[in-house]
Design an enzyme around this catalytic site. Sequence first.
Site, PDB file in Angstrom:
ATOM      1  N   HIS A 188     -63.430 107.259  15.546  1.00 28.87           N
ATOM      2  CA  HIS A 188     -62.128 106.665  15.233  1.00 28.87           C
ATOM      3  C   HIS A 188     -61.299 106.675  16.514  1.00 28.87           C
ATOM      4  O   HIS A 188     -61.049 107.731  17.096  1.00 28.87           O
ATOM      5  CB  HIS A 188     -61.454 107.499  14.142  1.00 28.87           C
ATOM      6  CG  HIS A 188     -60.312 106.799  13.488  1.00 28.87           C
ATOM      7  ND1 HIS A 188     -59.062 106.735  14.050  1.00 28.87           N
ATOM      8  CD2 HIS A 188     -60.245 106.137  12.311  1.00 28.87           C
ATOM      9  CE1 HIS A 188     -58.262 106.070  13.232  1.00 28.87           C
ATOM     10  NE2 HIS A 188     -58.959 105.689  12.168  1.00 28.87           N
ATOM     11  N   HIS A 196     -60.876  99.445  15.450  1.00 30.89           N
ATOM     12  CA  HIS A 196     -60.384 100.781  15.802  1.00 30.89           C
ATOM     13  C   HIS A 196     -61.365 101.895  15.447  1.00 30.89           C
ATOM     14  O   HIS A 196     -61.141 103.051  15.803  1.00 30.89           O
ATOM     15  CB  HIS A 196     -59.042 101.051  15.110  1.00 30.89           C
ATOM     16  CG  HIS A 196     -59.185 101.370  13.663  1.00 30.89           C
ATOM     17  ND1 HIS A 196     -59.537 100.408  12.725  1.00 30.89           N
ATOM     18  CD2 HIS A 196     -59.055 102.530  12.993  1.00 30.89           C
ATOM     19  CE1 HIS A 196     -59.609 100.978  11.539  1.00 30.89           C
ATOM     20  NE2 HIS A 196     -59.317 102.269  11.668  1.00 30.89           N
TER      21      HIS A 196
END
Length: 156
Positions: A80, A65
Amino acid sequence: MNLFKRHKTLNLYAPVSGHLKPITDVADPVFSQRAVGDGFAVEPTTGDIYSPIEGTVTSIFPTKHALTLKAKSGQEVLLHMGLDTVELNGEGFTILVTPGEKIDQTTQLATLDLASIKAHDKITDILTVISDTDVKLPDITGADVKQGNVIVSQPL
């Protein structure tokens, strides 16, 4: 005194097409309060994620992620992908680069399955955060952006 001192510039690009928003508008207080650094977010309209900098991939989180990148100008940058997406343990993420790889704004880093992420009730915002908390970016205003657009060009 060096009259020819080179000044560094940090260039940040839109990692994805979508709606640009200030980091302060992100729905996670760790990011919106700039606890990990200043930056911006893009609410994506596509799942193709590109590098927001020219530099190098330094690490890829095991849950896919997030990636850490090192800008050519020396700053560490966190990319992110989504909020609370660590809980998906990599589901919906395909990483296309490896640590040590040289990158620029034309390098695709990842592909996200936006429908899958939304089906898990996760926010899909893509965050670009300068980990150096001493670096302050100019104010970011909401606007539609295309992947590769210059978001910030800041002398350091």
